[in-house]
Design a protein around this motif. Structure first.
Motif, PDB file in Angstrom:
ATOM      1  N   ILE A 145      60.852 -15.212  -6.729  1.00 13.93           N
ATOM      2  CA  ILE A 145      60.092 -16.226  -7.274  1.00 13.93           C
ATOM      3  C   ILE A 145      58.893 -15.565  -8.168  1.00 13.93           C
ATOM      4  N   ALA A 146      59.186 -15.969  -9.558  1.00 11.44           N
ATOM      5  CA  ALA A 146      58.376 -15.377 -10.720  1.00 11.44           C
ATOM      6  C   ALA A 146      58.576 -16.191 -11.822  1.00 11.44           C
ATOM      7  N   PRO A 147      57.613 -16.016 -12.653  1.00  7.85           N
ATOM      8  CA  PRO A 147      57.732 -16.785 -14.033  1.00  7.85           C
ATOM      9  C   PRO A 147      59.196 -16.486 -14.783  1.00  7.85           C
ATOM     10  N   TYR A 164      64.031 -26.643 -13.591  1.00  5.74           N
ATOM     11  CA  TYR A 164      62.593 -26.366 -13.842  1.00  5.74           C
ATOM     12  C   TYR A 164      62.507 -24.823 -13.937  1.00  5.74           C
ATOM     13  N   VAL A 165      61.645 -24.399 -15.226  1.00  6.31           N
ATOM     14  CA  VAL A 165      61.461 -23.053 -14.892  1.00  6.31           C
ATOM     15  C   VAL A 165      60.222 -22.662 -14.531  1.00  6.31           C
ATOM     16  N   ILE A 166      59.876 -21.991 -13.582  1.00  3.26           N
ATOM     17  CA  ILE A 166      58.630 -21.556 -12.948  1.00  3.26           C
ATOM     18  C   ILE A 166      57.848 -20.674 -14.113  1.00  3.26           C
ATOM     19  N   LYS A 167      56.268 -21.257 -14.028  1.00  9.76           N
ATOM     20  CA  LYS A 167      55.450 -20.573 -14.970  1.00  9.76           C
ATOM     21  C   LYS A 167      54.275 -19.891 -14.418  1.00  9.76           C
ATOM     22  N   GLU A 168      53.729 -18.969 -15.201  1.00 10.70           N
ATOM     23  CA  GLU A 168      52.395 -18.326 -14.513  1.00 10.70           C
ATOM     24  C   GLU A 168      51.513 -19.614 -14.521  1.00 10.70           C
ATOM     25  N   GLY A 169      50.833 -19.158 -13.317  1.00 16.31           N
ATOM     26  CA  GLY A 169      49.912 -20.370 -12.978  1.00 16.31           C
ATOM     27  C   GLY A 169      50.133 -21.655 -12.109  1.00 16.31           C
ATOM     28  N   ASP A 170      51.521 -21.593 -11.775  1.00 14.05           N
ATOM     29  CA  ASP A 170      52.202 -22.583 -11.094  1.00 14.05           C
ATOM     30  C   ASP A 170      51.681 -22.339  -9.683  1.00 14.05           C
ATOM     31  N   LEU A 171      51.851 -23.603  -8.784  1.00 12.52           N
ATOM     32  CA  LEU A 171      51.932 -23.507  -7.548  1.00 12.52           C
ATOM     33  C   LEU A 171      53.309 -24.177  -7.104  1.00 12.52           C
ATOM     34  N   ILE A 172      53.852 -23.425  -6.322  1.00 16.02           N
ATOM     35  CA  ILE A 172      55.213 -23.844  -5.862  1.00 16.02           C
ATOM     36  C   ILE A 172      55.510 -23.826  -4.224  1.00 16.02           C
ATOM     37  N   SER A 175      51.820 -18.900  -5.031  1.00 16.70           N
ATOM     38  CA  SER A 175      50.711 -19.146  -6.287  1.00 16.70           C
ATOM     39  C   SER A 175      51.477 -17.885  -7.241  1.00 16.70           C
ATOM     40  N   ILE A 176      51.858 -18.494  -8.220  1.00 22.73           N
ATOM     41  CA  ILE A 176      52.412 -18.020  -9.266  1.00 22.73           C
ATOM     42  C   ILE A 176      51.561 -16.980 -10.367  1.00 22.73           C
ATOM     43  N   GLY A 177      51.523 -15.787 -10.170  1.00 26.70           N
ATOM     44  CA  GLY A 177      50.804 -15.022 -11.012  1.00 26.70           C
ATOM     45  C   GLY A 177      49.025 -15.172 -10.911  1.00 26.70           C
ATOM     46  N   GLU A 178      48.697 -15.412 -11.869  1.00 21.64           N
ATOM     47  CA  GLU A 178      47.071 -15.714 -11.838  1.00 21.64           C
ATOM     48  C   GLU A 178      46.940 -17.272 -11.910  1.00 21.64           C
ATOM     49  N   VAL A 179      46.465 -17.786 -10.887  1.00 22.18           N
ATOM     50  CA  VAL A 179      46.206 -19.223 -10.831  1.00 22.18           C
ATOM     51  C   VAL A 179      44.815 -19.651 -10.815  1.00 22.18           C
ATOM     52  N   ASP A 180      44.389 -20.839 -11.555  1.00 21.11           N
ATOM     53  CA  ASP A 180      43.152 -21.059 -11.555  1.00 21.11           C
ATOM     54  C   ASP A 180      42.217 -21.365 -10.140  1.00 21.11           C
ATOM     55  N   THR A 181      40.786 -21.309 -10.297  1.00 25.07           N
ATOM     56  CA  THR A 181      40.136 -21.211  -9.145  1.00 25.07           C
ATOM     57  C   THR A 181      40.493 -22.430  -8.059  1.00 25.07           C
ATOM     58  N   GLU A 182      40.834 -23.556  -8.872  1.00 22.22           N
ATOM     59  CA  GLU A 182      40.914 -24.783  -8.059  1.00 22.22           C
ATOM     60  C   GLU A 182      42.077 -24.638  -7.214  1.00 22.22           C
ATOM     61  N   LYS A 183      43.178 -23.975  -7.536  1.00 22.18           N
ATOM     62  CA  LYS A 183      44.357 -23.891  -7.179  1.00 22.18           C
ATOM     63  C   LYS A 183      44.263 -22.857  -5.966  1.00 22.18           C
ATOM     64  N   GLN A 184      43.440 -21.889  -6.375  1.00 19.23           N
ATOM     65  CA  GLN A 184      43.307 -20.762  -5.318  1.00 19.23           C
ATOM     66  C   GLN A 184      42.762 -21.326  -4.116  1.00 19.23           C
ATOM     67  N   LYS A 185      41.651 -22.009  -4.190  1.00 16.88           N
ATOM     68  CA  LYS A 185      40.608 -22.755  -3.295  1.00 16.88           C
ATOM     69  C   LYS A 185      41.629 -23.528  -2.459  1.00 16.88           C
ATOM     70  N   LEU A 186      42.408 -24.350  -3.118  1.00 17.52           N
ATOM     71  CA  LEU A 186      43.349 -25.377  -2.517  1.00 17.52           C
ATOM     72  C   LEU A 186      44.363 -24.711  -1.522  1.00 17.52           C
ATOM     73  N   THR A 187      45.009 -23.542  -1.965  1.00 21.87           N
ATOM     74  CA  THR A 187      45.965 -22.811  -1.217  1.00 21.87           C
ATOM     75  C   THR A 187      45.249 -22.382   0.088  1.00 21.87           C
ATOM     76  N   LYS A 188      44.190 -21.815  -0.261  1.00 20.01           N
ATOM     77  CA  LYS A 188      43.422 -21.152   0.918  1.00 20.01           C
ATOM     78  C   LYS A 188      42.987 -22.077   1.964  1.00 20.01           C
ATOM     79  N   VAL A 189      42.362 -23.312   1.478  1.00 23.83           N
ATOM     80  CA  VAL A 189      41.804 -24.237   2.343  1.00 23.83           C
ATOM     81  C   VAL A 189      43.001 -24.585   3.249  1.00 23.83           C
ATOM     82  N   THR A 190      44.197 -24.998   2.702  1.00 24.40           N
ATOM     83  CA  THR A 190      45.290 -25.676   3.324  1.00 24.40           C
ATOM     84  C   THR A 190      45.916 -24.752   4.201  1.00 24.40           C
TER      85      THR A 190
END
Length: 261
Positions: free
Chosen positions: A33-35, A85-93, A113-128
């Motif tokens: 899994i990668a961009p 669908y082509v996976i891209k940097e910053g995606d949550l999959i 989390s694909i590559g560098e994801v934004d802070t909202e996505k980082q927090k969302l995956t951590k909390v989930t």
């Protein structure tokens, strides 16, 4: 199946075998899994890996679902179709996988989390993921389904996130979806009492924004109503005294992801 099917220790070991194959499959997905990779390529890999290990992809043709994996990018909550669908940097999959081996099911999901994801996505995956851990802590003899549900809801909402109401976890065994249902919201001390021999899939589905979701006309895909991202983590868990027995694992996935860094 209207009543709860309690499993013998031998049956739980068979469910563990299926669940660990799911975990191994998700670790194979983690390797590629990668961009630039399409979601259908992940599905093809999973299909071949599951078949090579003497099992059947549980989702393939389940109620007409056309693939081996549910792959849900970004604002898709669950049940997304693998496609071009082509996976891209910053995606949550979110990748959800199930197998049937020795007539027993295993079921688990992981949000990548694909590559560098934004802070909202980082927090969302951590909390989930934390929601899942807190729920598993309650999956012991003498507690109730509502204790699991409350653990998820309380942690998600205290972090400002929305808990999906329309989709729930479930019992796992000789069928993919057995009783009891395992919601991600509810009251402590309510619902079915947890007893030894129960095996359940606990699967927090948490939205960055509103809990509200949309069901697509394809009959499967579910997205957030506000188009904000969603995360989904799932383990198959056997109810035990004192401490739950988690039959699937994320450690294989996380080892791969660590090596890729």
């Amino acid at each position: 199946m209207s009543k709860i099917y309690y499993k013998s220790p031998e049956e739980i070991e068979l469910i563990r075998e299926s669940s660990l194959l799911v975990s191994k499959t998700l670790a194979e997905v983690a390797k590629i899994i990668a961009p630039g990779v399409t979601t259908i390529a992940l599905d093809k890999l999973a299909y071949e890996f599951i078949k090579d290990h003497g099992a059947i992809p549980a989702f393939l043709n389940y109620g007409g679902f056309p693939n081996s994996l549910c792959i849900s990018p970004n604002d898709q909550v669950v049940h997304g179709f693998p496609n071009d669908y082509v996976i891209k940097e910053g995606d949550l999959i979110s990748v959800d996988c199930g197998v049937i081996k020795n007539n027993f099911f295993g079921d688990s999901a992981y949000t990548f989390s694909i590559g560098e994801v934004d802070t909202e996505k980082q927090k969302l995956t951590k909390v989930t993921q934390e929601c899942l851990s807190l729920a598993i802590d309650k999956a012991v003899v003498g507690m109730r389904i509502g204790d699991i549900a409350f653990a998820v809801q309380n942690h998600a909402e205290s972090n400002g996130f929305g808990v999906v109401r329309e989709l729930v976890g479930h019992g796992v065994g000789v069928k993919l979806h057995e009783k009891p249902e395992v919601p991600n919201y509810g009251k402590r001390g309510s619902g079915v009492k947890l007893e030894e021999g129960m095996v359940i899939a606990i699967e927090p589905m948490i939205n960055a924004g509103t809990p509200a979701v949309k069901f697509w006309s394809d009959g499967w895909t579910v997205t957030t109503r506000d188009n904000k991202p969603s995360a989904h983590f799932e383990h198959t868990v056997a109810i035990k005294r004192g401490k739950a027995d988690v039959l699937s694992t994320f450690s294989l996935i996380e080892e791969v992801l660590k090596e890729k860094k």
